[in-house]
Design an enzyme around this catalytic site. Structure first.
Site, short mmCIF file in Angstrom:
data_model
loop_
_atom_site.label_atom_id
_atom_site.label_comp_id
_atom_site.label_asym_id
_atom_site.label_seq_id
_atom_site.Cartn_x
_atom_site.Cartn_y
_atom_site.Cartn_z
N HIS A 54 8.00 9.16 -3.83
CA HIS A 54 6.80 9.69 -3.19
C HIS A 54 5.66 9.67 -4.22
O HIS A 54 5.88 9.41 -5.40
CB HIS A 54 7.04 11.12 -2.69
CG HIS A 54 7.51 12.07 -3.73
ND1 HIS A 54 8.79 12.57 -3.79
CD2 HIS A 54 6.86 12.60 -4.80
CE1 HIS A 54 8.91 13.34 -4.85
NE2 HIS A 54 7.76 13.38 -5.47
N ALA A 55 4.46 9.97 -3.74
CA ALA A 55 3.30 10.15 -4.61
C ALA A 55 2.69 11.51 -4.30
O ALA A 55 2.94 12.08 -3.22
CB ALA A 55 2.27 9.05 -4.38
#
Ligand code: T46
Length: 140
Positions: A54-55
């Site tokens: 994820h970011a």
């Protein structure tokens, strides 16, 4: 596109060594240039497992390998860089807007994360294609 990859950096943690062991410490303002809002840690990771994927839109973090070792792979939408964390006095600062995965965990590893924001699922981008599109459209 300017990239937050260029702001990723190792931080040498001050360490007081004596005959009875080590004491390492970080201080806000001196070692960390953000206000600490949260601390969490990851442990008990199977050596074949990966974390992340994820970011974060706004979250800045400092990763500390309290015990063992692991690798952090970062991607800005174009370029990738990997960092091995294997020393408890060498932390990694990771700014927001970078896709990350953590892998190659040594058995018994503990990953401590110092975070600039409280937990909010709104801050996550959990689909890689969405992150790439978001990065491409994000004014820098
Ligand atoms: C990161 C990597 C390295 C909470 O309720 N509070 C928290 O503070 C955190 C971090 C997570 N959670 C919940 C959200 C999920 O239901 O715990 C569950 C597992 O979280 P996640 O799938 O995001 O776990 P990782 O290991 O993939 O990612 C975590 C952090 O979320 C992230 O900030 O950079 O560690």
């Amino acid at each position: 596109m300017s990239s937050n990859l260029s702001f990723v950096k190792f931080i040498e943690i001050r360490n007081i060594q004596s005959s009875s062991g080590h004491l390492a410490f970080l201080e806000q303002g001196t070692d960390l240039d953000f206000e600490i809002k949260r601390i969490y840690y990851i442990f008990g990771v199977n050596t074949a497992s990966a974390r992340g994927g994820h970011a974060h839109k706004a979250l800045a973090q400092v990763f500390i390998p309290i015990s063992g070792s692991f690798r952090i792979n970062l991607f800005d939408g174009v370029e990738s860089k990997s960092f091995v964390l294997d020393c408890p006095t060498k932390a990694l600062y990771v700014p927001p807007k970078l896709w990350r995965t953590l892998d190659t965990f040594e058995a018994g590893s503990v990953c401590l994360v110092i975070a600039s924001e409280c937990y909010s699922e709104e801050d996550y981008i959990r689909e890689l294609d969405q992150f790439v599109l978001w990065q491409a459209g994000e004014p820098k």
